[in-house]
Design an enzyme around this catalytic site. Structure first.
Site, mmCIF file in Angstrom:
data_model
loop_
_atom_site.group_PDB
_atom_site.id
_atom_site.type_symbol
_atom_site.label_atom_id
_atom_site.label_comp_id
_atom_site.label_asym_id
_atom_site.label_seq_id
_atom_site.Cartn_x
_atom_site.Cartn_y
_atom_site.Cartn_z
ATOM 1 N N ASP A 38 -3.022 1.729 2.825
ATOM 2 C CA ASP A 38 -2.274 1.626 4.088
ATOM 3 C C ASP A 38 -2.287 0.217 4.668
ATOM 4 O O ASP A 38 -2.285 0.041 5.886
ATOM 5 C CB ASP A 38 -2.827 2.605 5.152
ATOM 6 C CG ASP A 38 -2.743 4.043 4.686
ATOM 7 O OD1 ASP A 38 -1.836 4.347 3.905
ATOM 8 O OD2 ASP A 38 -3.600 4.832 5.101
ATOM 9 N N LYS A 59 1.684 -2.309 2.557
ATOM 10 C CA LYS A 59 2.257 -2.805 1.292
ATOM 11 C C LYS A 59 3.758 -2.547 1.226
ATOM 12 O O LYS A 59 4.506 -3.353 0.695
ATOM 13 C CB LYS A 59 1.580 -2.126 0.092
ATOM 14 C CG LYS A 59 0.128 -2.499 -0.083
ATOM 15 C CD LYS A 59 -0.472 -1.827 -1.299
ATOM 16 C CE LYS A 59 -0.542 -0.325 -1.189
ATOM 17 N NZ LYS A 59 -1.393 0.185 -0.106
ATOM 18 N N HIS A 107 4.845 5.081 1.513
ATOM 19 C CA HIS A 107 5.245 3.751 1.966
ATOM 20 C C HIS A 107 6.329 3.893 3.021
ATOM 21 O O HIS A 107 7.354 4.497 2.761
ATOM 22 C CB HIS A 107 5.829 2.935 0.796
ATOM 23 C CG HIS A 107 4.786 2.438 -0.144
ATOM 24 N ND1 HIS A 107 5.068 1.956 -1.392
ATOM 25 C CD2 HIS A 107 3.456 2.320 0.001
ATOM 26 C CE1 HIS A 107 3.945 1.587 -1.980
ATOM 27 N NE2 HIS A 107 2.966 1.801 -1.159
ATOM 28 N N GLN A 160 -2.203 2.873 -2.706
ATOM 29 C CA GLN A 160 -3.579 2.925 -2.188
ATOM 30 C C GLN A 160 -4.182 1.508 -2.117
ATOM 31 O O GLN A 160 -3.442 0.558 -1.989
ATOM 32 C CB GLN A 160 -4.456 3.867 -3.024
ATOM 33 C CG GLN A 160 -4.132 5.346 -2.818
ATOM 34 C CD GLN A 160 -3.076 5.870 -3.753
ATOM 35 O OE1 GLN A 160 -3.018 5.502 -4.908
ATOM 36 N NE2 GLN A 160 -2.228 6.754 -3.258
HETATM 37 P P1 IMP Z 1 -6.552 11.786 -3.022
HETATM 38 O O1 IMP Z 1 -5.929 10.560 -3.579
HETATM 39 O O2 IMP Z 1 -5.568 12.701 -2.355
HETATM 40 O O3 IMP Z 1 -7.419 12.495 -4.014
HETATM 41 O O4 IMP Z 1 -7.541 11.342 -1.822
HETATM 42 C C1 IMP Z 1 -8.720 10.619 -2.081
HETATM 43 C C2 IMP Z 1 -8.981 9.603 -0.969
HETATM 44 O O5 IMP Z 1 -8.013 8.584 -1.026
HETATM 45 C C3 IMP Z 1 -8.903 10.200 0.447
HETATM 46 O O6 IMP Z 1 -9.840 9.531 1.261
HETATM 47 C C4 IMP Z 1 -7.507 9.841 0.882
HETATM 48 O O7 IMP Z 1 -7.390 9.779 2.287
HETATM 49 C C5 IMP Z 1 -7.351 8.492 0.233
HETATM 50 N N1 IMP Z 1 -5.946 8.157 -0.032
HETATM 51 C C6 IMP Z 1 -5.164 8.625 -1.026
HETATM 52 N N2 IMP Z 1 -3.935 8.087 -0.955
HETATM 53 C C7 IMP Z 1 -3.949 7.240 0.078
HETATM 54 C C8 IMP Z 1 -2.977 6.341 0.630
HETATM 55 O O8 IMP Z 1 -1.839 6.211 0.181
HETATM 56 N N3 IMP Z 1 -3.383 5.616 1.698
HETATM 57 C C9 IMP Z 1 -4.632 5.705 2.216
HETATM 58 N N4 IMP Z 1 -5.569 6.519 1.734
HETATM 59 C C10 IMP Z 1 -5.231 7.275 0.668
#
Ligand code: IMP
Length: 422
Positions: free
Chosen positions: A13, A16, A41, A223
């Site tokens: 976040d 990007k 995004h 991410q």
């Molecule tokens: P997952 O990717 O859904 O398995 O989540 C794993 C961790 O990554 C969690 O803490 C989510 O909040 C974080 N996360 C996953 N995608 C994003 C993103 O696009 N932005 C910020 N945090 C993310």
């Protein structure tokens, strides 16, 4: 523009989407290399707000080829809806979007398992986006995943899916979750497969053709560095290599064809989900939330906020080989009279200039701060470096010294024109 990897230098976040959109102007091809529809995004074009989850943001500029690479995990139903949504907004997709045939498919049992595991874990929740990302990558590593090449062959897909649903239903039942209906999943996925088939191709060959023609490729990271499965604050991470190395494995473009790496960071720090965030500051979070900022694009969750963490970003600069930094959300700090920056961590007598490997150890760390005077004036109208307040420039110069990479881009608002190239 050279072949450029764009990565998040913090916990995701970082803004990007906007920087990618701005850099896309100089690219011929934009390719996503990791993650899935856990990413979101946000891009503003004029008064229209686009939230993209899987489709590279280059799609908003007509002449760009957009590729979803092999390193991405794809929820086909979600992707179909995203494409339909873009079409409804008048965005042309058919000639510009290509999807890797070897990208893995996210299935409903991945989502169910993601949710069920989080519920069972109670005290060690990761705070996932519940999009099934972890279980999908786990299946890929366990060599039982289904890929796009399977999805677009209806009979083969039906056969493989039956076995996978049978096995996963056993687990779901054992965990007290509802088993899935094979015919229902099959119908929804075959429909999505038929819809997506025209987009599915050998994207490795496609990208190499582009390289041969001398076209410029922009690798769109999702991410951030500290959500990387290897380099992040494990286990509070996502399940892919979000860092620059992932751009090569996730697309089939070799390291010697990469020319530069751009790292994106906020002028402060945010994180969504659980896990350590050493510089977290609730008063700063309240201020940013009261300005209507810092709500997640995918889940709408308020992001946790903190001061700029130079320890973390310095490490991100090293891991990714960042050549240039883009700083976003500088305007978020406009009203503060004092701004803190974390120089190191301390736990008892121990001082750290890197992130300790153990998340519990990191959680026990206290930041060692330096304080900077705020500029207390709006930066959102600035269009050139020298139009920024002197104190804002001093703050940014201090950040680049601390993290060891130059700042080339500063963003002072969501609009394309609110971007300063230094
Ligand atoms: P997952 O990717 O859904 O398995 O989540 C794993 C961790 O990554 C969690 O803490 C989510 O909040 C974080 N996360 C996953 N995608 C994003 C993103 O696009 N932005 C910020 N945090 C993310």
């Amino acid at each position: 523009m050279a072949n450029t990897i764009l990565v998040g230098a913090q916990w995701g976040d970082e803004g990007k989407g906007k920087i990618i959109d701005v850099l896309t102007e100089q690219a011929d091809v934009v390719v996503r290399y990791a993650g899935g529809n856990n990413a979101g995004h946000t891009v503003w074009v004029g008064q229209t707000r686009y939230v993209l989850h899987l489709v590279p943001s280059g799609i908003l500029r007509r002449s760009k080829l957009c590729v979803i690479g092999n390193g991405v995990v794809i929820d086909p139903v979600g992707l179909m809806e995203e494409i339909q949504g873009l079409r409804e907004l008048g965005v042309k997709v058919d000639r510009n979007l290509r999807i890797s045939e070897t990208a893995h498919v996210v299935l409903p049992y991945h989502r169910e398992l993601d949710v069920a595991r989080e519920q069972r874990q109670r005290h060690n929740r990761i705070g996932t986006t519940k999009r099934g990302i972890g279980p999908a990558y786990a299946d890929k590593a366990a060599r039982v995943g289904l890929r796009m090449v399977d999805l677009i062959q209806p009979e083969r897909f039906a056969e493989k899916l039956k076995l996978r649903i049978r096995e996963n239903n056993e687990v779901l039942k054992a965990w007290g979750a509802r088993p899935l209906s094979y015919p229902k999943v099959l119908k929804a996925y075959q429909e999505a497969g038929a819809f997506l088939a025209p987009f599915v191709t050998n994207t490795v060959a496609l990208l190499h053709q582009a390289l041969q023609k001398g076209q410029n490729i922009l690798f769109e990271g999702a991410q951030g560095t500290f959500l990387d499965i290897d380099h992040g604050t494990y286990p509070f991470v996502t399940s892919s290599n979000t860092t620059a190395g992932g751009a090569c494995t996730g697309t089939g473009v070799p390291p010697n064809r990469i020319d530069r790496v751009v790292g994106v960071m906020k002028a402060y720090t945010t994180r969504v989900g659980e896990g350590p965030l050493p510089t977290e500051d609730h008063a700063l979070g309240d201020l940013l939330h009261s300005m209507g900022r810092e709500y997640g694009a995918t889940t709408g969750r308020p992001r946790r906020c903190g001061w700029f963490d130079a320890v973390a970003v310095r490490q991100a600069v090293q891991i990714n080989g960042v050549d240039t930094l883009a700083v976003t959300n500088l305007d978020g700090l406009d009203t503060l009279s004092t701004i803190k920056v974390c120089l190191a961590y301390r736990a008892g007598q121990q001082r750290y200039d890197h992130l300790p490997a153990d998340a519990a150890e990191l959680a026990a760390c206290e930041p060692v701060y330096a304080e900077f005077p705020g500029w207390c004036t709006s930066t959102s109208q600035a269009r050139r470096w020298r139009e920024l307040p002197v104190k804002a420039r001093a703050y940014l110069k201090a950040l680049e010294d601390l993290v060891g990479a130059p700042i080339g881009i500063v963003s002072v608002g969501p609009a394309r024109e609110q971007t300063i190239f230094r």
